[in-house]
Design a protein around this motif. Structure first.
Motif, PDB file in Angstrom:
ATOM      1  N   PRO A  21      20.093  72.760  -1.927  1.00  0.00           N
ATOM      2  CA  PRO A  21      19.988  73.341  -0.579  1.00  0.00           C
ATOM      3  C   PRO A  21      20.011  72.304   0.530  1.00  0.00           C
ATOM      4  N   ILE A  22      19.561  71.091   0.222  1.00  0.00           N
ATOM      5  CA  ILE A  22      19.469  70.048   1.245  1.00  0.00           C
ATOM      6  C   ILE A  22      20.854  69.577   1.672  1.00  0.00           C
ATOM      7  N   VAL A  23      21.775  69.472   0.718  1.00  0.00           N
ATOM      8  CA  VAL A  23      23.121  68.959   1.015  1.00  0.00           C
ATOM      9  C   VAL A  23      24.153  70.073   1.099  1.00  0.00           C
ATOM     10  N   ALA A  24      23.687  71.313   1.236  1.00  0.00           N
ATOM     11  CA  ALA A  24      24.623  72.445   1.259  1.00  0.00           C
ATOM     12  C   ALA A  24      25.650  72.322   2.373  1.00  0.00           C
ATOM     13  N   ARG A  25      25.247  71.721   3.509  1.00  0.00           N
ATOM     14  CA  ARG A  25      26.173  71.588   4.635  1.00  0.00           C
ATOM     15  C   ARG A  25      26.672  70.158   4.819  1.00  0.00           C
ATOM     16  N   CYS A  26      26.337  69.287   3.894  1.00  0.00           N
ATOM     17  CA  CYS A  26      26.831  67.917   3.958  1.00  0.00           C
ATOM     18  C   CYS A  26      28.212  67.838   3.308  1.00  0.00           C
ATOM     19  N   ARG A  27      28.909  66.748   3.601  1.00  0.00           N
ATOM     20  CA  ARG A  27      30.222  66.579   2.966  1.00  0.00           C
ATOM     21  C   ARG A  27      30.429  65.196   2.382  1.00  0.00           C
ATOM     22  N   ARG A  28      29.682  64.179   2.874  1.00  0.00           N
ATOM     23  CA  ARG A  28      29.880  62.818   2.398  1.00  0.00           C
ATOM     24  C   ARG A  28      28.521  62.173   2.108  1.00  0.00           C
ATOM     25  N   VAL A  29      28.305  61.811   0.854  1.00  0.00           N
ATOM     26  CA  VAL A  29      27.039  61.219   0.408  1.00  0.00           C
ATOM     27  C   VAL A  29      27.275  59.764   0.022  1.00  0.00           C
ATOM     28  N   LEU A  30      26.429  58.870   0.524  1.00  0.00           N
ATOM     29  CA  LEU A  30      26.394  57.487   0.070  1.00  0.00           C
ATOM     30  C   LEU A  30      25.178  57.334  -0.836  1.00  0.00           C
ATOM     31  N   THR A  45      30.087  67.511  -9.956  1.00  0.00           N
ATOM     32  CA  THR A  45      30.580  68.564 -10.854  1.00  0.00           C
ATOM     33  C   THR A  45      30.000  69.913 -10.449  1.00  0.00           C
ATOM     34  N   ALA A  46      28.725  69.913 -10.052  1.00  0.00           N
ATOM     35  CA  ALA A  46      28.062  71.162  -9.673  1.00  0.00           C
ATOM     36  C   ALA A  46      28.317  71.550  -8.227  1.00  0.00           C
ATOM     37  N   LEU A  47      28.550  70.547  -7.361  1.00  0.00           N
ATOM     38  CA  LEU A  47      28.713  70.799  -5.923  1.00  0.00           C
ATOM     39  C   LEU A  47      30.062  70.236  -5.465  1.00  0.00           C
ATOM     40  N   PRO A  48      31.120  71.002  -5.647  1.00  0.00           N
ATOM     41  CA  PRO A  48      32.474  70.475  -5.390  1.00  0.00           C
ATOM     42  C   PRO A  48      32.802  70.234  -3.930  1.00  0.00           C
ATOM     43  N   HIS A  49      31.909  70.599  -3.018  1.00  0.00           N
ATOM     44  CA  HIS A  49      32.190  70.337  -1.595  1.00  0.00           C
ATOM     45  C   HIS A  49      31.841  68.907  -1.200  1.00  0.00           C
ATOM     46  N   LEU A  50      31.185  68.166  -2.091  1.00  0.00           N
ATOM     47  CA  LEU A  50      30.710  66.835  -1.746  1.00  0.00           C
ATOM     48  C   LEU A  50      31.653  65.735  -2.203  1.00  0.00           C
ATOM     49  N   LEU A  51      31.824  64.726  -1.338  1.00  0.00           N
ATOM     50  CA  LEU A  51      32.353  63.435  -1.748  1.00  0.00           C
ATOM     51  C   LEU A  51      31.148  62.525  -1.930  1.00  0.00           C
ATOM     52  N   ASP A 101      26.920  61.790   5.983  1.00  0.00           N
ATOM     53  CA  ASP A 101      25.891  62.693   6.510  1.00  0.00           C
ATOM     54  C   ASP A 101      24.757  62.895   5.510  1.00  0.00           C
ATOM     55  N   ALA A 102      24.783  62.142   4.423  1.00  0.00           N
ATOM     56  CA  ALA A 102      23.649  62.082   3.500  1.00  0.00           C
ATOM     57  C   ALA A 102      23.647  60.698   2.850  1.00  0.00           C
ATOM     58  N   ILE A 103      22.458  60.111   2.751  1.00  0.00           N
ATOM     59  CA  ILE A 103      22.263  58.859   2.028  1.00  0.00           C
ATOM     60  C   ILE A 103      21.182  59.116   0.999  1.00  0.00           C
ATOM     61  N   PHE A 104      21.489  58.804  -0.256  1.00  0.00           N
ATOM     62  CA  PHE A 104      20.603  59.100  -1.385  1.00  0.00           C
ATOM     63  C   PHE A 104      20.336  57.828  -2.164  1.00  0.00           C
ATOM     64  N   THR A 105      19.091  57.659  -2.587  1.00  0.00           N
ATOM     65  CA  THR A 105      18.768  56.558  -3.492  1.00  0.00           C
ATOM     66  C   THR A 105      17.668  57.011  -4.436  1.00  0.00           C
ATOM     67  N   ALA A 106      17.782  56.599  -5.690  1.00  0.00           N
ATOM     68  CA  ALA A 106      16.828  57.006  -6.724  1.00  0.00           C
ATOM     69  C   ALA A 106      16.295  55.783  -7.459  1.00  0.00           C
ATOM     70  N   ASN A 107      14.982  55.698  -7.543  1.00  0.00           N
ATOM     71  CA  ASN A 107      14.316  54.654  -8.327  1.00  0.00           C
ATOM     72  C   ASN A 107      14.764  53.247  -7.937  1.00  0.00           C
ATOM     73  N   THR A 108      14.825  53.001  -6.627  1.00  0.00           N
ATOM     74  CA  THR A 108      15.223  51.680  -6.142  1.00  0.00           C
ATOM     75  C   THR A 108      14.156  51.016  -5.270  1.00  0.00           C
ATOM     76  N   ALA A 129      24.994  59.655   9.916  1.00  0.00           N
ATOM     77  CA  ALA A 129      25.578  60.489  10.958  1.00  0.00           C
ATOM     78  C   ALA A 129      24.508  61.357  11.627  1.00  0.00           C
ATOM     79  N   PRO A 130      24.711  61.731  12.888  1.00  0.00           N
ATOM     80  CA  PRO A 130      23.785  62.663  13.539  1.00  0.00           C
ATOM     81  C   PRO A 130      23.626  63.943  12.723  1.00  0.00           C
ATOM     82  N   GLY A 131      22.382  64.388  12.579  1.00  0.00           N
ATOM     83  CA  GLY A 131      22.098  65.573  11.782  1.00  0.00           C
ATOM     84  C   GLY A 131      22.019  65.311  10.292  1.00  0.00           C
ATOM     85  N   GLY A 132      22.269  64.063   9.862  1.00  0.00           N
ATOM     86  CA  GLY A 132      22.310  63.747   8.445  1.00  0.00           C
ATOM     87  C   GLY A 132      20.925  63.598   7.826  1.00  0.00           C
ATOM     88  N   VAL A 133      20.908  63.518   6.486  1.00  0.00           N
ATOM     89  CA  VAL A 133      19.657  63.419   5.745  1.00  0.00           C
ATOM     90  C   VAL A 133      19.617  62.136   4.928  1.00  0.00           C
TER      91      VAL A 133
END
Length: 204
Positions: A21-30, A45-51, A101-108, A129-133
């Motif tokens: 739900p958090i990235v439902a409106r995002c399109r590009r994740v770093l 694979t599960a969310l084909p709208h994302l790069l 519009d999204a930046i993700f990091t796990a266990n870093t 990006a503005p509005g990003g998470v």
């Protein structure tokens, strides 16, 4: 044989469920610190709208590239070589149409030094990006206290190997995020005594 991180294999479904739900409106994740590329493949694979753009230190990039070549898609481009402590990061500016519009990091953040944690949030503030998470997954302390004895033992293990590493205080991370104009949106309890922290940048 492709590199495999057992922790990523265990947590990938829980992370996908929380992120959906958090990235439902995002399109590009770093993703910063992609490790083996397992999250990139699983989520796209599960969310084909994302790069999903993977990145990591030079030693990890060949393994990530091998996984993406075998299991990825046109939505998982080749991984970037990225050192948190060496700006500028090789990604589009926040004002670019191609900004993340999204930046993700796990266990870093508990692996790197706190000086590098500060660098991480500084770059997020510059590039998101503005509005990003900004989404951070891993163990946390609250009010200086560990949430479980096992996390306290894990912290001691980390610091024995590198005194500059260690489980971070939520309040310290929230202050660093706030200094970059990010507002805490959610703090999600995850399996195995981890949290998923979500900060959002204002849309304006």
């Amino acid at each position: 044989m492709l590199p495999v991180a057992p922790a990523a294999e265990r947590n990938k479904d829980a992370i996908l469920t929380a992120l959906r739900p958090i990235v439902a409106r995002c399109r590009r994740v770093l993703e910063v610190g992609s490790g083996t590329g397992q999250h990139a493949v699983h989520v796209t694979t599960a969310l084909p709208h994302l790069l999903w753009q993977c990145s990591d230190l030079p030693a990890s990039v060949p393994g990530i590239a091998a996984r993406l070549a075998e299991e990825g898609s046109d939505r998982t481009p080749p991984p970037l070589t990225l050192d948190v402590a060496m700006p500028p990061w090789p990604v589009p500016a926040a004002t670019s149409p191609e900004a993340f519009d999204a930046i993700f990091t796990a266990n870093t953040l508990h692996i790197m030094s706190f000086a590098h944690v500060k660098e991480f949030f500084q770059r997020v503030g510059e590039l998101l990006a503005p509005g990003g998470v900004c989404c951070v997954y891993g163990p946390m302390k609250y009010g200086g206290a560990f949430t479980t004895p096992s996390n306290a033992a894990f912290d001691a293990q980390l610091r024995a190997g590198n005194p500059e590493s260690g489980i971070r205080d939520f309040e310290a991370l929230d202050a660093l995020a706030g200094a970059q104009g990010l507002t805490l949106e959610d703090d999600i309890a995850m399996p195995a005594n981890n949290q998923l922290l979500i900060w959002r940048r204002a849309a304006g």
